[in-house]
Design an enzyme around this catalytic site. Structure first.
Site, PDB file in Angstrom:
ATOM      1  N   ASP A  13       0.806  -1.226   0.000  1.00  0.00           N
ATOM      2  CA  ASP A  13       0.000   0.000   0.000  1.00  0.00           C
ATOM      3  C   ASP A  13       0.836   1.271   0.000  1.00  0.00           C
ATOM      4  O   ASP A  13       0.434   2.302   0.538  1.00  0.00           O
ATOM      5  CB  ASP A  13      -0.966   0.015   1.213  1.00  0.00           C
ATOM      6  CG  ASP A  13      -1.871  -1.197   1.224  1.00  0.00           C
ATOM      7  OD1 ASP A  13      -2.201  -1.692   0.132  1.00  0.00           O
ATOM      8  OD2 ASP A  13      -2.252  -1.644   2.315  1.00  0.00           O
ATOM      9  N   LYS A  16       1.756   2.140  -5.135  1.00  0.00           N
ATOM     10  CA  LYS A  16       2.282   1.588  -6.398  1.00  0.00           C
ATOM     11  C   LYS A  16       1.355   1.883  -7.580  1.00  0.00           C
ATOM     12  O   LYS A  16       1.812   2.273  -8.655  1.00  0.00           O
ATOM     13  CB  LYS A  16       2.471   0.063  -6.260  1.00  0.00           C
ATOM     14  CG  LYS A  16       3.484  -0.319  -5.186  1.00  0.00           C
ATOM     15  CD  LYS A  16       3.556  -1.816  -4.975  1.00  0.00           C
ATOM     16  CE  LYS A  16       2.330  -2.424  -4.337  1.00  0.00           C
ATOM     17  NZ  LYS A  16       2.106  -2.062  -2.936  1.00  0.00           N
ATOM     18  N   GLY A  40      -4.544  -4.253  -3.778  1.00  0.00           N
ATOM     19  CA  GLY A  40      -5.537  -3.226  -4.079  1.00  0.00           C
ATOM     20  C   GLY A  40      -4.752  -1.986  -4.470  1.00  0.00           C
ATOM     21  O   GLY A  40      -4.099  -1.381  -3.622  1.00  0.00           O
ATOM     22  N   HIS A  41      -4.746  -1.665  -5.741  1.00  0.00           N
ATOM     23  CA  HIS A  41      -3.934  -0.548  -6.244  1.00  0.00           C
ATOM     24  C   HIS A  41      -4.865   0.583  -6.673  1.00  0.00           C
ATOM     25  O   HIS A  41      -5.670   0.417  -7.578  1.00  0.00           O
ATOM     26  CB  HIS A  41      -3.053  -1.021  -7.412  1.00  0.00           C
ATOM     27  CG  HIS A  41      -2.011  -2.023  -6.995  1.00  0.00           C
ATOM     28  ND1 HIS A  41      -1.083  -2.558  -7.855  1.00  0.00           N
ATOM     29  CD2 HIS A  41      -1.736  -2.568  -5.775  1.00  0.00           C
ATOM     30  CE1 HIS A  41      -0.304  -3.398  -7.185  1.00  0.00           C
ATOM     31  NE2 HIS A  41      -0.683  -3.417  -5.937  1.00  0.00           N
ATOM     32  N   GLN A 230       1.993  -6.065  -3.172  1.00  0.00           N
ATOM     33  CA  GLN A 230       2.437  -6.181  -1.774  1.00  0.00           C
ATOM     34  C   GLN A 230       3.714  -5.354  -1.580  1.00  0.00           C
ATOM     35  O   GLN A 230       3.879  -4.360  -2.261  1.00  0.00           O
ATOM     36  CB  GLN A 230       2.654  -7.650  -1.361  1.00  0.00           C
ATOM     37  CG  GLN A 230       1.361  -8.474  -1.251  1.00  0.00           C
ATOM     38  CD  GLN A 230       0.798  -8.900  -2.583  1.00  0.00           C
ATOM     39  OE1 GLN A 230       1.466  -9.568  -3.359  1.00  0.00           O
ATOM     40  NE2 GLN A 230      -0.434  -8.553  -2.873  1.00  0.00           N
ATOM     41  N   THR A 245       3.110 -12.710   2.704  1.00  0.00           N
ATOM     42  CA  THR A 245       2.263 -13.286   1.668  1.00  0.00           C
ATOM     43  C   THR A 245       3.010 -14.505   1.105  1.00  0.00           C
ATOM     44  O   THR A 245       4.081 -14.875   1.605  1.00  0.00           O
ATOM     45  CB  THR A 245       1.893 -12.231   0.603  1.00  0.00           C
ATOM     46  OG1 THR A 245       0.878 -12.789  -0.237  1.00  0.00           O
ATOM     47  CG2 THR A 245       3.097 -11.803  -0.243  1.00  0.00           C
ATOM     48  N   SER A 305      -7.427  -0.938   0.855  1.00  0.00           N
ATOM     49  CA  SER A 305      -8.120  -0.803  -0.435  1.00  0.00           C
ATOM     50  C   SER A 305      -8.837  -2.092  -0.801  1.00  0.00           C
ATOM     51  O   SER A 305      -9.776  -2.085  -1.593  1.00  0.00           O
ATOM     52  CB  SER A 305      -7.123  -0.505  -1.551  1.00  0.00           C
ATOM     53  OG  SER A 305      -6.189   0.440  -1.163  1.00  0.00           O
ATOM     54  N   THR A 307      -9.683  -4.733   1.716  1.00  0.00           N
ATOM     55  CA  THR A 307     -10.538  -5.269   2.783  1.00  0.00           C
ATOM     56  C   THR A 307     -11.207  -4.176   3.620  1.00  0.00           C
ATOM     57  O   THR A 307     -12.086  -4.489   4.424  1.00  0.00           O
ATOM     58  CB  THR A 307      -9.690  -6.132   3.738  1.00  0.00           C
ATOM     59  OG1 THR A 307      -8.635  -5.312   4.244  1.00  0.00           O
ATOM     60  CG2 THR A 307      -9.096  -7.336   3.032  1.00  0.00           C
TER      61      THR A 307
HETATM   62  P1  GDP Z   1      -0.777   0.339  -3.537  1.00  0.00           P
HETATM   63  O1  GDP Z   1      -1.346  -0.957  -3.076  1.00  0.00           O
HETATM   64  O2  GDP Z   1       0.698   0.418  -3.314  1.00  0.00           O
HETATM   65  O3  GDP Z   1      -1.134   0.676  -4.961  1.00  0.00           O
HETATM   66  O4  GDP Z   1      -1.417   1.454  -2.614  1.00  0.00           O
HETATM   67  P2  GDP Z   1      -2.970   1.581  -2.186  1.00  0.00           P
HETATM   68  O5  GDP Z   1      -3.745   2.078  -3.342  1.00  0.00           O
HETATM   69  O6  GDP Z   1      -3.451   0.340  -1.525  1.00  0.00           O
HETATM   70  O7  GDP Z   1      -2.861   2.635  -1.018  1.00  0.00           O
HETATM   71  C1  GDP Z   1      -2.336   3.908  -1.209  1.00  0.00           C
HETATM   72  C2  GDP Z   1      -3.424   4.933  -0.853  1.00  0.00           C
HETATM   73  O8  GDP Z   1      -2.835   6.194  -0.719  1.00  0.00           O
HETATM   74  C3  GDP Z   1      -4.467   5.081  -1.930  1.00  0.00           C
HETATM   75  O9  GDP Z   1      -5.699   5.408  -1.337  1.00  0.00           O
HETATM   76  C4  GDP Z   1      -3.945   6.225  -2.770  1.00  0.00           C
HETATM   77  O10 GDP Z   1      -4.973   6.916  -3.472  1.00  0.00           O
HETATM   78  C5  GDP Z   1      -3.337   7.100  -1.709  1.00  0.00           C
HETATM   79  N1  GDP Z   1      -2.171   7.885  -2.115  1.00  0.00           N
HETATM   80  C6  GDP Z   1      -1.181   7.585  -2.998  1.00  0.00           C
HETATM   81  N2  GDP Z   1      -0.234   8.541  -2.991  1.00  0.00           N
HETATM   82  C7  GDP Z   1      -0.616   9.461  -2.082  1.00  0.00           C
HETATM   83  C8  GDP Z   1      -0.043  10.677  -1.599  1.00  0.00           C
HETATM   84  O11 GDP Z   1       1.052  11.091  -1.973  1.00  0.00           O
HETATM   85  N3  GDP Z   1      -0.752  11.348  -0.635  1.00  0.00           N
HETATM   86  C9  GDP Z   1      -1.947  10.914  -0.157  1.00  0.00           C
HETATM   87  N4  GDP Z   1      -2.545  11.640   0.767  1.00  0.00           N
HETATM   88  N5  GDP Z   1      -2.521   9.787  -0.597  1.00  0.00           N
HETATM   89  C10 GDP Z   1      -1.853   9.056  -1.528  1.00  0.00           C
HETATM   90  P1  IMO Z   2      -0.888  -4.195  -2.232  1.00  0.00           P
HETATM   91  O1  IMO Z   2      -0.443  -4.730  -3.556  1.00  0.00           O
HETATM   92  C1  IMO Z   2      -0.949  -4.603   2.112  1.00  0.00           C
HETATM   93  C2  IMO Z   2      -0.989  -8.665   3.737  1.00  0.00           C
HETATM   94  C3  IMO Z   2      -2.252  -9.114   4.437  1.00  0.00           C
HETATM   95  C4  IMO Z   2      -1.677 -10.113   5.421  1.00  0.00           C
HETATM   96  C5  IMO Z   2      -0.548 -10.769   4.635  1.00  0.00           C
HETATM   97  C6  IMO Z   2      -0.935 -12.085   3.958  1.00  0.00           C
HETATM   98  O2  IMO Z   2      -2.197  -3.509  -2.268  1.00  0.00           O
HETATM   99  O3  IMO Z   2       0.190  -3.398  -1.592  1.00  0.00           O
HETATM  100  P2  IMO Z   2      -2.479 -12.769   1.917  1.00  0.00           P
HETATM  101  O4  IMO Z   2      -3.865 -12.351   1.551  1.00  0.00           O
HETATM  102  O5  IMO Z   2      -1.455 -12.453   0.891  1.00  0.00           O
HETATM  103  O6  IMO Z   2      -2.436 -14.193   2.370  1.00  0.00           O
HETATM  104  O7  IMO Z   2      -2.139 -11.891   3.221  1.00  0.00           O
HETATM  105  O8  IMO Z   2      -0.174  -9.822   3.638  1.00  0.00           O
HETATM  106  N1  IMO Z   2      -1.197  -8.162   2.351  1.00  0.00           N
HETATM  107  C7  IMO Z   2      -1.139  -6.872   2.014  1.00  0.00           C
HETATM  108  N2  IMO Z   2      -0.983  -5.780   2.781  1.00  0.00           N
HETATM  109  N3  IMO Z   2      -1.042  -4.487   0.779  1.00  0.00           N
HETATM  110  C8  IMO Z   2      -1.183  -5.586  -0.004  1.00  0.00           C
HETATM  111  O9  IMO Z   2      -1.158  -5.529  -1.349  1.00  0.00           O
HETATM  112  C9  IMO Z   2      -1.282  -6.850   0.616  1.00  0.00           C
HETATM  113  N4  IMO Z   2      -1.441  -8.114   0.158  1.00  0.00           N
HETATM  114  C10 IMO Z   2      -1.374  -8.915   1.239  1.00  0.00           C
HETATM  115  O10 IMO Z   2      -2.892  -8.044   5.075  1.00  0.00           O
HETATM  116  O11 IMO Z   2      -1.084  -9.437   6.502  1.00  0.00           O
HETATM  117 MG    MG Z   3      -2.890  -1.646  -1.807  1.00  0.00          MG
END
Ligand code: GDP
Ligand code: IMO
Ligand code: MG
Length: 429
Positions: A13, A16, A40-41, A230, A245, A305, A307
């Site tokens: 998270d 990415k 969840g991207h 991840q 994971t 994003s 869960t």
């Molecule tokens: P990913 O899994 O690495 O793609 O990241 P996620 O989408 O799960 O979580 C990142 C969250 O931070 C999302 O809700 C994005 O919209 C938000 N986000 C990304 N970059 C920034 C930033 O620079 N500032 C803020 N406030 N939010 C951001």
């Molecule tokens: P993105 O790509 C954050 C965490 C879960 C749990 C562990 C194992 O959005 O960054 P799994 O479902 O893989 O068996 O879970 O890994 N986890 C993540 N945490 N971002 C993710 O993906 C994750 N994918 C798995 O919360 O602790």
């Molecule tokens: Mg994510």
């Protein structure tokens, strides 16, 4: 040409999805190489917000080809729902989305197994996203999995039934009542029906031998970006095992997850938050269970994003960041969510841990489970909003100093400072 890589250096998270979307215009091909719908991207632009689980974040650029590589695992019904959402927003995805025939399938019964294993672990549960990730990668390694290419085979149902029956026997052994367990609000029987329809839906996409496609594209001079899922601290080998994971989330995973030689790996972009978050169980040395942690969660909107779970929050952890940089061979860093630190008078950064009275800067075996005491350096906050700034030259000196401090500590340059979730809130240093 080589495959550039963008991956997360923390516990996932990091942002990415946002950055892959920003970088996509520079690349001909965007490819996911590991993970599955546990990811969840999030991508935001022009007032729209999308969350992708399986589909690469390059899908919003109609000129780029998006590949789901062989190292990814696909849950057809989750995939179907993802496509449905893109269709509803008129985002083209049939012509520019290619799927490896060798990617493994997550069955509904893999998801049941995930739930049964977590239930059996009780208090020591991993905190899995319950998408069936662990059981599916287990079947892949055990050589009993089903692959995307199988959806086109005449005896797909026979293969499906065989694997499903194996799973149901395990579930019986666990005493897991799968008939009364709900999968995304549906009974198992109802869910299975949708899943089988979705497997057929998936079989109508462009299914390819992606290793040939990718190597040929490189030979033809095409540029490729591999999108990690991840984060490095969730890597199955080097993360905080067993709270990880089930795939290799680090650069090494790109070779096996796309079928390229290590010689074809190009630039590695490492992405990290200006602080840390973790969702699920496991060690987190700099975790803040106080008002500062609450403020990070609130300001950063730190809720999963995939869960919706609240993310655990804490200060930036430099020993962990250095470890991830070493494992991945990071060339450039991208610092995300810098705006979230704006309300703080003082920002802390962990530069070392204290373990049994000794100061250490490495991650000991037993991961971080030992009683590691973070050693902090305090830095003055900037206390002004930075989310509307357009250029890096406009940021307060305290932000510049924070970036410089991190660069000096880890010895890798920071090329991007992100100040908000939107595509446009991206400052190049
Ligand atoms: P990913 O899994 O690495 O793609 O990241 P996620 O989408 O799960 O979580 C990142 C969250 O931070 C999302 O809700 C994005 O919209 C938000 N986000 C990304 N970059 C920034 C930033 O620079 N500032 C803020 N406030 N939010 C951001
Ligand atoms: P993105 O790509 C954050 C965490 C879960 C749990 C562990 C194992 O959005 O960054 P799994 O479902 O893989 O068996 O879970 O890994 N986890 C993540 N945490 N971002 C993710 O993906 C994750 N994918 C798995 O919360 O602790
Ligand atoms: Mg994510």
């Amino acid at each position: 040409m080589k495959v550039d890589v963008l991956l997360g250096l923390q516990w996932g998270d990091e942002g990415k999805g946002k950055i892959v979307d920003v970088l996509t215009p520079k690349y001909d091909v965007i490819a996911r190489f590991q993970g599955g719908p546990n990811a969840g991207h999030t991508i935001e632009f022009e007032g729209n917000k999308f969350v992708l689980h399986t589909i690469p974040s390059g899908i919003f650029n109609k000129d780029s080809v998006n590949i789901i590589g062989n190292g990814v695992i696909i849950e057809p019904f989750i995939f179907y729902r993802e496509i449905e959402k893109l269709d509803a927003q008129n985002i083209e995805n049939r012509s520019n989305l290619l799927i490896s025939k060798k990617a493994h399938l997550i069955l509904p019964s893999h998801r049941l197994l995930d739930a049964a294993y977590e239930q059996a672990k009780g208090a020591s549960k991993i905190g899995s996203t319950l998408k069936g990730i662990g059981p599916t990668y287990t079947d892949r390694t055990a050589r009993s999995g089903l692959r995307v290419g199988d959806t086109c085979s005449m005896n797909f149902m026979e293969k499906y039934e065989k694997l499903k029956q194996k799973h149901l026997r395990i579930l019986d052994n666990y005493g897991f009542d799968y008939n009364s367990y709900e999968l995304d609000g549906m009974s198992y029987a109802e869910y299975e029906k949708k899943w089988l329809e979705s497997a057929e839906f998936l079989s109508e996409f462009k299914l390819i031998d992606s290793e040939y496609y990718i190597n040929n594209a490189l030979d033809e001079g095409k540029s490729i970006l591999a999108e990690g899922a991840q984060g490095s601290l969730l890597d199955v080998d080097f993360g905080s095992y067993p709270f990880v994971t089930s795939s290799n989330t680090i650069t090494a995973g790109v070779c096996s997850g796309l079928g390229i030689s290590p010689k074809r790996v190009g630039k590695v972009y490492g992405i990290f938050k200006a602080y840390c978050t973790r969702v699920g169980s496991g060690p987190f040395p700099t975790e803040l269970e106080d008002a500062d942690g609450d403020l990070l969660r609130k300001t950063g909107n730190e809720f999963g994003s995939t869960t919706g779970r609240p993310r655990r929050c804490g200060w930036l952890d430099l020993p962990a960041l250095k470890y991830a940089i070493m494992l991945n061979g990071v060339d450039e860093l991208l610092m995300m969510k810098t705006d979230v630190l704006s309300p703080f008078d003082t920002i802390k950064v962990c530069h070392a841990y204290k373990l049994e009275g000794e100061s250490i800067e490495t991650i000991p075996y037993d991961g971080m489970e030992l009683d590691l005491q973070p050693q902090y350096t305090s830095r003055k906050g900037w206390k002004v909003d930075i989310d509307k700034l357009q250029e890096y030259s406009e940021v307060p000196q305290e932000v510049v100093d924070y970036v410089k401090y991190v660069e000096e500590q880890v010895n890798v340059p920071v090329s991007v400072v992100s100040v908000g979730p939107d595509r446009s809130q991206t400052l190049f240093t």
